[in-house]
Motif scaffolding. Sequence first.
Motif, mmCIF file in Angstrom:
data_model
loop_
_atom_site.group_PDB
_atom_site.id
_atom_site.type_symbol
_atom_site.label_atom_id
_atom_site.label_comp_id
_atom_site.label_asym_id
_atom_site.label_seq_id
_atom_site.Cartn_x
_atom_site.Cartn_y
_atom_site.Cartn_z
ATOM 1 N N ARG A 69 48.134 4.801 8.382
ATOM 2 C CA ARG A 69 49.050 5.871 8.960
ATOM 3 C C ARG A 69 48.883 5.872 10.316
ATOM 4 O O ARG A 69 47.753 5.834 10.729
ATOM 5 N N ASN A 137 46.749 20.625 11.315
ATOM 6 C CA ASN A 137 47.004 21.636 10.387
ATOM 7 C C ASN A 137 48.437 21.860 10.274
ATOM 8 O O ASN A 137 49.169 21.911 9.491
ATOM 9 N N ASP A 138 49.012 21.677 11.652
ATOM 10 C CA ASP A 138 50.613 22.104 11.648
ATOM 11 C C ASP A 138 51.280 20.805 11.484
ATOM 12 O O ASP A 138 52.417 21.136 10.697
ATOM 13 N N LEU A 140 50.392 18.769 8.972
ATOM 14 C CA LEU A 140 50.392 18.944 7.409
ATOM 15 C C LEU A 140 51.292 19.689 6.981
ATOM 16 O O LEU A 140 51.782 19.694 5.945
ATOM 17 N N ILE A 141 51.306 21.137 7.456
ATOM 18 C CA ILE A 141 52.351 22.216 7.009
ATOM 19 C C ILE A 141 53.742 21.640 6.936
ATOM 20 O O ILE A 141 54.400 21.651 6.101
ATOM 21 N N GLY A 144 54.540 18.896 4.603
ATOM 22 C CA GLY A 144 54.500 19.404 3.115
ATOM 23 C C GLY A 144 55.907 20.146 3.139
ATOM 24 O O GLY A 144 56.296 20.342 1.878
ATOM 25 N N ASP A 223 64.579 25.486 13.684
ATOM 26 C CA ASP A 223 63.914 26.321 12.589
ATOM 27 C C ASP A 223 64.405 25.464 11.284
ATOM 28 O O ASP A 223 65.565 25.582 10.691
ATOM 29 N N PRO A 224 63.447 24.982 10.598
ATOM 30 C CA PRO A 224 64.165 24.183 9.370
ATOM 31 C C PRO A 224 64.202 25.224 8.334
ATOM 32 O O PRO A 224 64.953 24.508 7.231
ATOM 33 N N ARG B 61 47.357 28.997 7.008
ATOM 34 C CA ARG B 61 47.698 29.021 8.381
ATOM 35 C C ARG B 61 49.224 29.120 8.030
ATOM 36 O O ARG B 61 49.831 28.292 7.500
ATOM 37 N N LEU B 62 49.944 29.726 9.137
ATOM 38 C CA LEU B 62 51.318 29.828 9.072
ATOM 39 C C LEU B 62 51.692 28.980 10.252
ATOM 40 O O LEU B 62 51.457 29.314 11.430
ATOM 41 N N GLY B 63 52.375 27.851 10.113
ATOM 42 C CA GLY B 63 52.728 27.049 10.912
ATOM 43 C C GLY B 63 54.087 27.384 11.896
ATOM 44 O O GLY B 63 54.506 28.628 11.529
ATOM 45 N N SER B 64 54.208 26.444 12.645
ATOM 46 C CA SER B 64 55.647 26.699 13.527
ATOM 47 C C SER B 64 56.786 26.680 12.366
ATOM 48 O O SER B 64 56.768 26.211 11.292
ATOM 49 N N GLY B 65 57.760 27.635 12.637
ATOM 50 C CA GLY B 65 58.971 27.709 11.708
ATOM 51 C C GLY B 65 58.490 28.637 10.378
ATOM 52 O O GLY B 65 59.056 28.551 9.326
ATOM 53 N N LEU B 67 55.961 28.476 8.243
ATOM 54 C CA LEU B 67 55.856 27.771 7.152
ATOM 55 C C LEU B 67 54.270 27.963 6.657
ATOM 56 O O LEU B 67 53.368 27.690 7.580
ATOM 57 N N ARG B 69 50.635 27.431 4.587
ATOM 58 C CA ARG B 69 50.055 26.481 3.666
ATOM 59 C C ARG B 69 48.317 26.982 3.517
ATOM 60 O O ARG B 69 47.724 27.290 4.639
ATOM 61 N N VAL B 71 45.194 25.640 4.080
ATOM 62 C CA VAL B 71 44.972 24.250 4.819
ATOM 63 C C VAL B 71 43.479 23.798 4.236
ATOM 64 O O VAL B 71 42.931 22.551 4.471
ATOM 65 N N SER B 92 43.694 31.260 14.689
ATOM 66 C CA SER B 92 44.757 30.207 14.457
ATOM 67 C C SER B 92 45.121 30.426 12.859
ATOM 68 O O SER B 92 45.847 29.656 12.494
ATOM 69 N N LEU B 140 46.421 14.035 5.396
ATOM 70 C CA LEU B 140 47.839 13.780 5.976
ATOM 71 C C LEU B 140 48.031 12.188 5.316
ATOM 72 O O LEU B 140 49.483 12.450 5.001
ATOM 73 N N ALA B 185 51.668 21.886 -0.884
ATOM 74 C CA ALA B 185 52.791 22.169 -0.634
ATOM 75 C C ALA B 185 54.016 21.485 -1.326
ATOM 76 O O ALA B 185 54.882 20.961 -0.577
#
Lengths: 227, 227
Positions: A69, A137-138, A140-141, A144, A223-224, B61-65, B67, B69, B71, B92, B140, B185
């Motif tokens: 990847r 981490n972001d 991966l979040i 997912g 915002d998804p 962790r709460l990611g952007s948007g 979301l 997970r 981690v 973080s 990932l 996830a």
Amino acid sequence: MSVAEKLRQNPLFAGAGEEAIREVARVAVAYQYAPGEVLLTQDRGGELLHLLTSGAVRISRLGSGQLERTVSELYAPDLVGETALLLGGERSATVTATMPTTTLALHRPHLEVIARRDPTLLWNLASILAQRVCDLNDELIAAGHSTDAALVHVVSGLYAQRLKAGLADAHILPLGYAELMERMATSRETVSRSLKRFQTRGLLSMNDGRLHLLQPDALVAFDPEGD
Amino acid sequence: MSVAEKLRQNPLFAGAGEEAIREVARVAVAYQYAPGEVLLTQDRGGELLHLLTSGAVRISRLGSGQLERTVSELYAPDLVGETALLLGGERSATVTATMPTTTLALHRPHLEVIARRDPTLLWNLASILAQRVCDLNDELIAAGHSTDAALVHVVSGLYAQRLKAGLADAHILPLGYAELMERMATSRETVSRSLKRFQTRGLLSMNDGRLHLLQPDALVAFDPEGD
């Protein structure tokens, strides 16, 4: 620009003393790579740390079970090669130039001596890695959550890097279908469906194998969860 | 075990001098947490670095948007809290004890003074972070490949950590359906289908909300391309 000035732009040397920068400038070796040339090869030995002084690279990793990847792109000023230098052993990824790229490279023993005299370099190195852990981490979040979230994460990250690198065409990303599939580890159909949703909203268009951001700020803020 | 002996087991102090360890032992503050208690809360301020001396924690962790997970999980000896300490700003991620857990905590100014005298601590910190970057890249890659690859990655990583922590029941993982869904996830149905494939092969079984590895070595070596 002098070697010392180039070094001072690199995040590894943020706040570092003049003496450390002079010493690094004295021992660093200049390299240059054409697009497609390989800086580092996964599973080969090597303890050179490359400071990117211009250009950009793609980092790909073959994980356990032989799954490959593209894990990230980096634009100058940044650094690659720190993993084998810190952990010993083989290179953890393959690094390939994606545009004309120049680096200043340091051997581990030199870096050790200089860093012991100016530990700011090691604080900076740890900070750069801590930021990469957050970004991963972001990613991966987002991965997912949904293809759309993953696409926004990849595209926003690359756009932010290109802006920071001062590229005039920061909003035109070198991402065609093949690159998106490799980076998001998904099928052409899935990438295509996701792209279409963003195209319908007037946020993206794909031209000549490059992804054009038509409204970068709206895309980054997308915002998804919002649909 | 004395505080100095506990510190010496932590990867942050591998190869560190006696003087640094004595100094840290003098200023470190002992904490203890019951399962479910929170050590660090995402987006709150704080510059304490926690060295885990016993027990284990879950990092979410709460990611952007928005979301969220899980981690990762970490078992003593390890460390948490380095991101805010290095990057400044808010935490973080949220860190929660998953078993009775004790830590020795250091304030940033103390660590700075000690690390400047013994940069080994900073090399170690950078190395720990470089290893996390590698692990996250592999996660990932596995997540992008298939649910089975993702499950093997998560389960193998947790098993390796529990073995290293010297737990007698290292092969019985604290992962029920809910935890696997959060970590990978994905939906209950997807987790369930993947688990069934491994159960049919005699590699796993789920009992009382815990995942039992019946043939840990065969599971870790499982090749998701092999079918």
